[in-house]
Design an enzyme around this catalytic site. Structure first.
Site, PDB file in Angstrom:
ATOM      1  N   GLU A 195       1.439   0.531  -3.617  1.00 30.97           N
ATOM      2  CA  GLU A 195       0.139   0.961  -2.580  1.00 30.97           C
ATOM      3  C   GLU A 195      -0.148   1.529  -3.788  1.00 30.97           C
ATOM      4  O   GLU A 195      -1.861   0.950  -4.229  1.00 30.97           O
ATOM      5  CB  GLU A 195      -0.052   1.207  -1.402  1.00 30.97           C
ATOM      6  CG  GLU A 195      -1.198   0.905  -0.629  1.00 30.97           C
ATOM      7  CD  GLU A 195      -0.345   1.051   0.811  1.00 30.97           C
ATOM      8  OE1 GLU A 195      -1.101   1.728   1.645  1.00 30.97           O
ATOM      9  OE2 GLU A 195       0.978   0.466   1.753  1.00 30.97           O
ATOM     10  N   ASP A 196      -0.303   3.029  -4.143  1.00 35.89           N
ATOM     11  CA  ASP A 196      -0.911   4.328  -4.467  1.00 35.89           C
ATOM     12  C   ASP A 196      -0.663   3.949  -6.383  1.00 35.89           C
ATOM     13  O   ASP A 196      -1.039   5.059  -6.758  1.00 35.89           O
ATOM     14  CB  ASP A 196      -0.202   4.845  -3.944  1.00 35.89           C
ATOM     15  CG  ASP A 196      -0.923   5.462  -2.312  1.00 35.89           C
ATOM     16  OD1 ASP A 196      -2.011   4.315  -2.466  1.00 35.89           O
ATOM     17  OD2 ASP A 196      -0.237   5.693  -1.474  1.00 35.89           O
TER      18      ASP A 196
END
Length: 719
Positions: free
Chosen positions: A94-95
């Site tokens: 996600e990051d």
């Protein structure tokens, strides 16, 4: 020296802050994982630390500290190495630039699948934040169906986020806390993970209701001080009685949790002292027979309260929880709550489905919380196939608050059902096909209406018939997610000649009321009307009418081109009320309806559809013309202002009118009209006609005005 010890030895003596979390994690893992499993965790840590290099949390800490803290929460639950590794890696997709394929290549498909299940769907386009949240939740729940460890990682992630919520702005704190109380804490409860549920609830309350939390915390701290000596005396008395009977058991003073106290106060309308001044003990023994012996001992020590005994050993709760609960008259008549359970039951009560990973010797398929969780998840599979993400989220929310009763099938099997469940809910709980073919029900061998609510200990029998179909009206009284979603699915699948014929008859009848008929309309006008409505065929229109998605009286007017004044027109109104295409909508000045109100439409000559609130005092004047009333509902996400009226009683002070007007304007509302009503020596009555967006906006304005020092009362005007 084992592998964990060698890694610990290599970490700096005064470990960097980032490595401190790893040090704590390894200390926990070495108590139950093998060296090879710990190697996998360390590999995941190095991979995650490299991927998150340079990233920081809002608090200023290195980002890797968060996934390591999540892993540490799971280590306390003795989760397996794959789950711990997935927890450390849960944010890399996600990051960071890392993809699922990279994880699969570096680790294995099991860990990659776990990480993928926890990841959000931020990269996908959505129409609204609510839709994005609902779809992310749906994805997470579906991944959980495949592997229940997905939700355990997500719950640990949420718990650590709640523990570090201080660095977030107040509005985000409230939003995250509300989501925690509405979704994540109930999931933890549904899976039997009591320890995590309690932490999530107390933290959720702390950030959603900070003032109430502080008041309760202070009261609880004071009560603990007063109770300490009394608790010690009662515990010693119970231990002494157990020793006299040669029973080996542990007596533990039971902590009260803030959120459970708050809920009891709200639900039972009781004062704080009535809830706090209740003593609690948990007695843990080694086998089930001893549980019942201990029950007899405590009932001999203190008199039991009638109707307050519950046997969750014989009939476990839906999440697998087992225990004996009894409430006794303690010293000075104070209530004494006692829970009696075995070591195994206590383990399951604290860890729920996670208890399986703590003790590998247990058979996965026979572990009670595991089995019950899988039964629930199998129902979710059916529900998720039957609607949008937002419907799925609402259905699961309904399922997450199981205030249960227990009923019996004719064969004597126990069926847990939510309080308020009806015989139709029971039918669908047995099997979807039974629900769909249900025609009658018997309770304790007596025929009852299908909407009858079930009570504890009843025996329920469902009568079915070949060719029977669900009644759409059942949706108005069923309470379980499974029943509601199955009925709605059937209604959606009524794309058949039945709904088409019904719609055609409804439209023809409405046209005849206006002096026309379907035969007189003609193909050309029908085609023009279909183009206006964005439909492809008359059958599609009839189907919508038959399913209640469109209103026949209004559709008849569109086909005839009749406007509000009875003259032919082609003008189309801006849509604010669903189903009113082709007519101008006006809003009654007697009750000033706004989005969020429950409303009805009145077909008025010369004014089109006039919208009234359901509690409008003028409704009684129109009761004699039921044919002119039309069921209507608001369109979603309206972007316009509405007018409404509020009445404010103020203390007579110089400048109070200007102060109130300024407060209303500061809340983002425009004042259209002000009038001063009755004036007395001490107070005045002000009536404001203001513009608002919806009920939430109005509530915010009224809340602000109500807190003003010179305002005595604020009400919303309605005839």
């Amino acid at each position: 020296m084992d592998y964990a010890a060698s890694i610990l030895a290599k970490l700096p003596g005064r470990a960097a802050r980032r490595d401190h979390g790893l040090r704590q994690l390894l200390v926990k893992l070495r108590t139950y994982l093998t060296p090879d499993q710990i190697k996998l965790v360390v590999k995941a840590y190095r991979f995650g630390a490299a991927a998150h290099e340079g990233q920081r949390r809002r608090s200023g800490e290195d980002y890797i500290s968060h996934p390591v803290a999540v892993a540490s929460i799971l280590a306390d639950m003795h989760m397996d190495a794959q789950a711990i590794a997935a927890a450390i890696l849960h944010d890399v997709v996600e990051d960071t630039e890392t993809g699922i394929a990279d994880l699969e290549k570096e680790f294995d498909s099991e860990i990659a699948t776990l990480v993928d299940g926890v990841s959000k769907l931020d990269q996908m386009p959505f129409n609204s934040r609510a839709e994005a949240q609902a779809e992310s939740f749906r994805k997470m729940m579906l991944a959980m169906i495949e592997d229940i460890r997905v939700i355990l990682v997500k719950l640990a992630d949420r718990l650590h986020n709640m523990r570090t919520l201080d660095s977030m702005p107040r509005d985000k704190q409230a939003r995250i806390a509300r989501e925690t109380l509405e979704i994540y804490a109930p999931i933890a409860n549904r899976l039997g993970i009591n320890r995590m549920k309690v932490d999530l609830e107390d933290l959720g309350m702390r950030y959603l209701y900070p003032y109430r939390y502080r008041v309760l915390e202070k009261a609880l701290r004071r009560a603990k001080g007063n109770q300490r000596q009394m608790l010690r005396k009662m515990a010693d008395r119970i231990r002494k009685s157990l020793q006299e009977q040669q029973i080996d058991g542990e007596v533990i003073g039971r902590e009260k949790h803030l959120y459970s106290i708050y809920k009891k106060m709200a639900e039972k309308k009781r004062l704080l002292n009535d809830i706090v001044d209740v003593y609690g003990f948990r007695i843990v023994v080694h086998d089930v027979n001893t549980c019942y012996r201990v029950l007899g001992i405590v009932h001999g020590l203190y008199k039991p309260m009638p109707g307050r005994f519950k046997d969750y050993i014989a009939i476990p709760r839906i999440n697998g929880y087992q225990s004996l609960h009894t409430t006794l008259f303690g010293p000075k008549g104070m209530p004494l709550e006692v829970q009696i359970r075995t070591v195994q039951m206590n383990r399951v009560a604290e860890s729920g489905v996670a208890a399986h990973w703590q003790y590998k010797a247990e058979d996965k398929s026979s572990a009670t919380p595991q089995r019950r969780a899988r039964e629930w998840l199998s129902r979710l599979v059916e529900i998720q196939e039957q609607g949008s993400s937002e419907e799925f989220l609402e259905n699961v929310k309904v399922d997450l608050f199981p205030d249960k009763i227990y009923v019996f099938t004719p064969k004597g099997d126990i069926m847990p059902m939510p309080k308020g469940a009806t015989t139709v809910d029971f039918a669908y709980a047995v099997h979807t096909d039974i629900g769909n073919r249900c025609v009658a029900a018997k309770i304790d061998r007596n025929l009852v209406p299908l909407r009858t609510q079930l009570q504890n200990s009843q025996t329920v029998e469902i009568v079915t018939a070949r060719g029977a179909k669900p009644n759409p009206n059942w949706v108005t009284f069923v309470t379980t997610a499974k029943a509601r979603s199955a009925i709605r699915l059937y209604m959606k699948q009524m794309r058949s000649s039945e709904s088409t014929d019904l719609g055609k008859r409804l439209l023809d009848r409405s046209l005849k009321d206006l002096g026309s008929s379907l035969r007189k309309i003609g193909k050309v006008r029908m085609r023009e009307a279909l183009n206006e409505l964005g439909l492809d065929s008359p059958e599609g229109l009839y189907e919508q009418l038959g399913l209640g998605e469109r209103l026949a009286p209004l559709t008849a007017r569109i086909l005839l081109g009749i406007g509000d004044d009875g003259e032919k027109t082609d003008a189309k109104a801006s849509l604010t009320i669903s189903g009113t295409e082709g007519l101008v909508v006006t809003y009654a000045k007697c009750c000033y309806p706004i989005p969020g109100d429950e409303v009805m439409g009145y077909l008025s000559t010369g004014r089109g559809i006039v919208i009234h609130r359901n509690n409008c005092g003028n409704l009684s004047n129109f009761r004699k013309q039921p044919d002119k009333w039309i069921s209507v509902d608001w369109e979603k996400e309206l972007q316009r202002d509405f007018t409404t009226q509020i009445r404010i009683e103020t203390i007579n002070r110089t400048g109070v009118l200007a102060e109130v007007a300024a407060t209303i304007a500061d809340a983002g509302s425009n004042i259209e009209q002000v009038s001063v009503g009755d004036r007395h020596e001490d107070c005045s009555e002000l009536t404001f006609l203001i513009t608002i967006r919806d009920r939430t906006h109005l509530a915010n304005i009224m809340r602000r005005v109500r807190t003003m020092p010179n305002v005595a009362r604020v009400t919303r005007d309605c005839a």
